[in-house]
Design a protein around this motif. Sequence first.
Motif, PDB file in Angstrom:
ATOM      1  N   LYS A 193       0.657  -1.195   0.111  1.00  0.00           N
ATOM      2  CA  LYS A 193      -0.036  -0.023  -0.067  1.00  0.00           C
ATOM      3  C   LYS A 193       0.805   1.216  -0.076  1.00  0.00           C
ATOM      4  N   LYS A 194       1.881   1.290   1.000  1.00  0.00           N
ATOM      5  CA  LYS A 194       2.912   2.377   0.867  1.00  0.00           C
ATOM      6  C   LYS A 194       3.583   2.671  -0.412  1.00  0.00           C
ATOM      7  N   LEU A 195       3.827   1.669  -0.927  1.00  0.00           N
ATOM      8  CA  LEU A 195       4.607   1.583  -2.128  1.00  0.00           C
ATOM      9  C   LEU A 195       3.868   2.329  -3.393  1.00  0.00           C
ATOM     10  N   THR A 196       2.611   2.226  -3.151  1.00  0.00           N
ATOM     11  CA  THR A 196       1.768   2.307  -4.453  1.00  0.00           C
ATOM     12  C   THR A 196       1.562   3.757  -4.759  1.00  0.00           C
ATOM     13  N   ASP A 197       1.739   4.459  -5.868  1.00  0.00           N
ATOM     14  CA  ASP A 197       1.700   5.713  -6.122  1.00  0.00           C
ATOM     15  C   ASP A 197       0.846   5.944  -7.250  1.00  0.00           C
ATOM     16  N   PRO A 198      -0.557   6.292  -7.196  1.00  0.00           N
ATOM     17  CA  PRO A 198      -1.354   6.197  -8.640  1.00  0.00           C
ATOM     18  C   PRO A 198      -0.942   7.329  -9.379  1.00  0.00           C
ATOM     19  N   ALA A 199      -0.161   8.524  -8.893  1.00  0.00           N
ATOM     20  CA  ALA A 199       0.065   9.750  -9.709  1.00  0.00           C
ATOM     21  C   ALA A 199       1.265   9.061 -10.730  1.00  0.00           C
ATOM     22  N   SER A 200       2.027   8.332 -10.157  1.00  0.00           N
ATOM     23  CA  SER A 200       3.195   7.986 -11.133  1.00  0.00           C
ATOM     24  C   SER A 200       2.893   6.608 -11.683  1.00  0.00           C
ATOM     25  N   ASN A 201       1.703   5.826 -11.522  1.00  0.00           N
ATOM     26  CA  ASN A 201       1.602   4.444 -11.781  1.00  0.00           C
ATOM     27  C   ASN A 201       2.515   3.457 -11.307  1.00  0.00           C
ATOM     28  N   ALA A 276      11.544  -4.114 -12.962  1.00  0.00           N
ATOM     29  CA  ALA A 276      12.964  -3.711 -13.418  1.00  0.00           C
ATOM     30  C   ALA A 276      13.110  -2.273 -14.032  1.00  0.00           C
ATOM     31  N   SER A 277      11.887  -1.532 -14.179  1.00  0.00           N
ATOM     32  CA  SER A 277      12.025  -0.116 -14.557  1.00  0.00           C
ATOM     33  C   SER A 277      11.657   0.863 -13.368  1.00  0.00           C
ATOM     34  N   ASP A 278      11.635   0.201 -12.086  1.00  0.00           N
ATOM     35  CA  ASP A 278      11.196   0.962 -11.048  1.00  0.00           C
ATOM     36  C   ASP A 278       9.733   1.262 -10.681  1.00  0.00           C
ATOM     37  N   ARG A 279       8.696   0.361 -11.512  1.00  0.00           N
ATOM     38  CA  ARG A 279       7.259   0.788 -11.379  1.00  0.00           C
ATOM     39  C   ARG A 279       6.559  -0.170 -10.524  1.00  0.00           C
ATOM     40  N   ILE A 280       7.051  -1.131 -10.039  1.00  0.00           N
ATOM     41  CA  ILE A 280       6.606  -2.115  -9.314  1.00  0.00           C
ATOM     42  C   ILE A 280       7.632  -2.385  -7.954  1.00  0.00           C
ATOM     43  N   GLY A 281       6.945  -2.363  -6.931  1.00  0.00           N
ATOM     44  CA  GLY A 281       7.847  -2.493  -5.404  1.00  0.00           C
ATOM     45  C   GLY A 281       8.275  -3.963  -5.375  1.00  0.00           C
ATOM     46  N   MET A 282       7.435  -4.937  -5.518  1.00  0.00           N
ATOM     47  CA  MET A 282       7.766  -6.287  -5.294  1.00  0.00           C
ATOM     48  C   MET A 282       7.060  -7.221  -6.125  1.00  0.00           C
ATOM     49  N   ILE A 283       7.692  -8.333  -6.472  1.00  0.00           N
ATOM     50  CA  ILE A 283       7.174  -9.461  -7.283  1.00  0.00           C
ATOM     51  C   ILE A 283       7.725 -10.693  -6.810  1.00  0.00           C
ATOM     52  N   THR A 284       6.971 -11.712  -6.810  1.00  0.00           N
ATOM     53  CA  THR A 284       7.293 -13.022  -6.553  1.00  0.00           C
ATOM     54  C   THR A 284       7.687 -13.876  -7.811  1.00  0.00           C
ATOM     55  N   SER A 285       9.121 -14.234  -7.684  1.00  0.00           N
ATOM     56  CA  SER A 285       9.704 -14.603  -8.951  1.00  0.00           C
ATOM     57  C   SER A 285      10.778 -15.679  -8.453  1.00  0.00           C
ATOM     58  N   GLY A 286      11.425 -16.132  -9.601  1.00  0.00           N
ATOM     59  CA  GLY A 286      12.744 -16.974  -9.305  1.00  0.00           C
ATOM     60  C   GLY A 286      13.851 -16.883 -10.049  1.00  0.00           C
TER      61      GLY A 286
END
Length: 440
Positions: A193-201, A276-286
């Motif tokens: 929630k805190k990482l989400t910023d609608p203004a910058s998508n 990778a381009s700093d638009r999502i704060g967390m992912i679950t991947s391998g």
Amino acid sequence: MSPHTQLKRSIRISAALAAVGALALSGCSGGQGATTLDKDAKVTITMWSGQTDEAQDYIKKLASEFEDEHPNVTIDLSAGASSTEQLLQKLSAGFAGNSYPDISYAFGAWASQLEASGRTLDITDQVSEPDVKWDEFSEAARATVQPTGEKTIGFPAIVDNLSLIYNKTLFDKAGLDYPDESWDWSDFREAAKKLTDPASNTYGYGYSVSGSEETTWQFWPHLWQNGGSILTDDQSKAAFDSDAGVTALTFLQDMAVTDKSVYLDQTDTKFGQLFASDRIGMITSGPWQLYDLKAAGTDYGVTVLPGTDGDHQTVSGPDIWALFDHKDKNREYWAYQFIEWLTSAEQDVRWNVAIGNLPLRSSEVSSDAFAKQAAEYPGLDVMAANNENAVKARPTVPGYVNLSEAIGGAISSVLQGQGDPADALKAAAEKSNKKLGASK
């Protein structure tokens, strides 16, 4: 680590699942080879590696070394097919025509079908020997080569798992502490929630809503950590529509619909690019994700999945080396000897680790070869250690592809605000049971 290594893991798995129905049951082999073992007899074993390019070159070199050590043994090595996905169809045709290899690479999703073909060897007695160090493979990897629990049809070939990858740039910008093994799902939700910023998508988390196996296998850790199961104990019916399943899906719904902190990816690949381009704060991947992140210059970290009451279970998608029976004691013996040798810690660091995969065995994590790879791809060591949290294997029953599609569609609908978690999971279970052969 090369970009073809493990390809895009979930895409490979989805393609493999789609091919599962191709394997027809066959009768016993019509031929008869050596009925007693002669270790010195000249023997040729055929191996379909399922590999190309760099990975195939490593295996060729190792096969040549094995031949040098055992001059009576010839390893007829080939990729087996133009793509790994096509191996299943080729094996099916080979069973029908009594022309199949001694060893073949196979996706773990095929394990039950391969065992049911009646063509696999059972090496349960051999792998129980202390020198094999069978317990160095993760529980999920061991379970995958023992699909029914009655036979061991081969060795693990490649292991992986889902870990939490976080974007340090976005965490620093939001003034948040980085996630670690103390995190539970409430910590994860608050951070998203805190990482989400609608203004910058910018979003806190990314999740696939394509309805593919990517959607499904991302969900299984949530289910397992809440005490749920994918199937009933006898594997005849879906069990994910339990209270544990509803709790897990409701949690994701709250993040996606209420908090609006989740980027809902229709493609399976976009969320990785946005991370990778700093638009999502967390992912679950391998581990396959780390090559792209290094290439993009992303500042990231890796930790275990958030836990439930200290349970940090993850999901793994092991592939296997399947061994096949030609009613020839010499071929059987040397096929086993080669794969045991190939999957030993000493050899595995020379091909799996060398091309950027996780080590097959726990003992390899402390090797110099793996330390070198982990230094080049930060977080790889965390992912290797996370194999300890891969304690359950995804089912390899024939109806799993249909089950995956059913629950994948349910998850996707709920996360996009269409439907109630309990109703969606119940409907998905009913669809799954028809394909699993369960009564209505």
